[in-house]
Motif scaffolding. Structure first.
Motif, short mmCIF file in Angstrom:
data_model
loop_
_atom_site.label_atom_id
_atom_site.label_comp_id
_atom_site.label_asym_id
_atom_site.label_seq_id
_atom_site.Cartn_x
_atom_site.Cartn_y
_atom_site.Cartn_z
N ILE A 59 -4.28 -2.82 39.37
CA ILE A 59 -3.41 -1.86 38.69
C ILE A 59 -2.62 -2.63 37.64
CG2 ILE A 59 -1.54 -0.18 38.94
CD1 ILE A 59 -2.33 -0.01 41.94
N ASN A 60 -2.64 -2.15 36.40
CA ASN A 60 -1.93 -2.81 35.28
C ASN A 60 -2.30 -4.28 35.15
OD1 ASN A 60 -0.64 -0.41 34.74
ND2 ASN A 60 1.34 -1.03 35.53
N GLY A 61 -3.55 -4.61 35.46
CA GLY A 61 -4.02 -5.98 35.32
C GLY A 61 -3.60 -6.90 36.46
N ILE A 62 -2.99 -6.35 37.50
CA ILE A 62 -2.57 -7.13 38.68
C ILE A 62 -3.54 -6.79 39.80
CG2 ILE A 62 -0.75 -7.53 40.37
CD1 ILE A 62 1.22 -6.60 38.09
N ILE A 63 -4.10 -7.82 40.43
CA ILE A 63 -5.05 -7.60 41.52
C ILE A 63 -4.32 -7.71 42.86
CG2 ILE A 63 -5.80 -10.01 41.54
CD1 ILE A 63 -8.58 -8.98 42.37
N TYR A 64 -4.45 -6.68 43.67
CA TYR A 64 -3.91 -6.65 45.03
C TYR A 64 -5.12 -6.81 45.94
CZ TYR A 64 0.09 -4.61 42.62
OH TYR A 64 1.15 -4.39 41.77
N PHE A 65 -5.09 -7.79 46.85
CA PHE A 65 -6.32 -8.10 47.58
C PHE A 65 -6.07 -8.59 49.00
CE2 PHE A 65 -4.90 -12.01 45.64
CZ PHE A 65 -5.21 -13.00 46.54
N ILE A 66 -7.15 -8.56 49.77
CA ILE A 66 -7.20 -9.11 51.13
C ILE A 66 -8.38 -10.06 51.16
CG2 ILE A 66 -7.61 -8.57 53.56
CD1 ILE A 66 -6.40 -5.74 52.91
#
Length: 98
Positions: A59-66
């Motif tokens: 989202i908005n170039g930010i990666i949220y991950f596991i």
């Protein structure tokens, strides 16, 4: 498995953590606390770059991950990250996969 970040949580990560395009946020299991589905474990969060991804959303170039090595903690659930305005912190919800 999917990761859902609410708009209010996204704003908190960007404003309070200072994330910018190209940043990453890793969610993991950590010892102590409780979740809706775990006794003695809670969700940890740290800024970092992914290496071996199990799930992600950008989202908005930010990666949220596991990461894959945290599969034991998230297996069978989707992660929804929302925001508690009273406590001024993210809230983590485990949604059972069908």
């Amino acid at each position: 498995m999917k990761i859902d970040i609410t708009e209010s949580a996204r704003e908190w990560f960007e404003n309070e953590v200072g994330l910018k395009k190209g940043s990453g946020v890793r969610f993991s299991g950590k010892v102590y606390g409780n979740t809706e589905v775990h006794e003695g474990f809670s969700v940890g969060m740290e800024v970092g770059q992914p290496s071996d991804i199990l799930a992600e959303t950008t989202i908005n170039g930010i990666i949220y991950f596991i990461d894959k090595h945290d599969e034991w903690f998230f297996s069978g659930y989707d992660l929804q990250v929302s925001f508690d305005k009273k406590r001024d912190e993210p809230i983590y919800h485990f949604i059972e996969q069908k």
